[in-house]
Design an enzyme around this catalytic site. Structure first.
Site: not given
Length: 338
Positions: A97, A100, A222, A274, A292
């Protein structure tokens, strides 16, 4: 009048002396931090080992379950571009992530901020990173750091087939000045095979008309971007980039953009960790992004870029030793922006 004149001179001299002394004392503190930063990293690295057992390696992507949870790395780049490291900082892991923020930068550069954020929000959330709920109530993702928002972001990058992924890979290579960075094909195939929850999001988002897609290639992009392999030193360099208005650690200003840096950092501060982001902002106090795969990338504006790695995760999806390291660095070096 002479008495007043002499008193003014004495007052100015004393004030200037105090200011000079304070400035010297502050300089000593800064220099001391620079000289002792390796000792500090060693201490924090050793202390972080006790937190490994408090988390679990991600297993919902089968290939990630193979990670060695005993590896811990810390890397810091200061405002002069000097790199400090401790532990397993060259061990490769998938960026997940953290990619991103790079995708968001590219999408905003190509489409403009308003176009991107008409299709998602700036909001934080108390929901997990892979939540569906907000999509169905808002008809769009809450922010670009949750999986739903990231899928939209990557789908909005211009290009066909693999072009969006290749742009992300190229940008990561540029920022880190590391042309050896590439995809972990096994992780990509594993994510693609088991990513049915993300696949469901993709079709729901497509149904709301948030992007155009003839097939699943933008979803595959992605999965690909998440499978790019980096190390803790690469993360520190990315952190430095956004800490210095999109300037590379060696001073290259090809993408210099203070407004872009402000956008990325504000998004990371509110939702980069998050549903732990609010507590993280209080305890650590600077923009960060986790993945992760076990990495955390930290941005201390105008100062440091920080990268940590350990794949033992808490229930939010954040590295447990990594969180401890970031908290400790923030306290010891007084890094909170608040």
């Amino acid at each position: 009048m002479k008495h007043i004149f002499y008193l003014c001179i004495i007052f100015f001299s004393l004030t200037n002396t105090c200011f000079t002394q304070t400035r010297k004392e502050n300089t000593i503190v800064i220099n001391k931090n620079e000289q002792n930063i390796n000792d500090l990293l060693s201490t924090i690295w050793e202390e972080s080992q006790t937190y490994i057992s408090k988390g679990q390696v991600a297993d919902y992507i089968p290939e990630l379950s193979k990670a060695n949870k005993n590896l811990v790395g810390i890397a810091i780049i200061d405002n002069k571009g000097k790199l400090y490291t401790k532990g397993d900082t060259q061990n490769k892991f998938t960026i997940q992530s953290i990619s991103k923020v790079i995708a968001l930068m590219i999408a905003v550069n190509e489409r403009g901020e308003s176009y991107i954020f008409e299709r998602m929000g700036y909001y934080g959330t108390n929901a997990p990173f892979n939540s569906f709920d907000e999509i169905q109530t808002q008809n769009k993702p809450l922010n670009p750091m949750m999986n739903a928002g990231a899928i939209v972001t990557t789908s909005l990058i211009l290009g066909k087939k693999e072009e969006a992924y290749l742009k992300i890979l190229k940008m990561i290579r540029f920022i880190t000045k590391n042309e050896s960075i590439t995809i972990n094909q096994a992780v990509y195939l594993s994510e693609k095979k088991t990513g049915n929850r993300n696949r469901g999001m993709f079709y729901l988002l497509k149904n709301y008309g948030l992007f155009e897609a003839e097939d699943e290639e933008s979803l595959n992009n992605y999965f690909r971007q998440c499978s790019i392999e980096v190390n803790a030193e690469d993360l520190a360099k990315i952190g430095y980039f956004f800490a210095h208005d999109c300037t590379r650690f060696d001073g290259d200003k090809t993408y210099y953009n203070p407004e872009m840096s402000k956008l990325i950092n504000s998004i990371m501060l509110t939702c980069g960790m998050y549903d732990y982001s609010g507590e993280y902002s209080r305890k650590v106090g600077f923009p960060s992004k986790s993945g992760v795969g076990g990495g955390i990338m930290g941005v201390v504006p105008g100062k440091y870029g920080i990268g940590t790695f350990n794949p033992s995760l808490d229930n939010h999806g954040n590295s447990v030793p990594g969180i401890y390291i970031m908290e400790s660095l923030s306290k010891k070096l007084d890094l909170s922006i608040f």
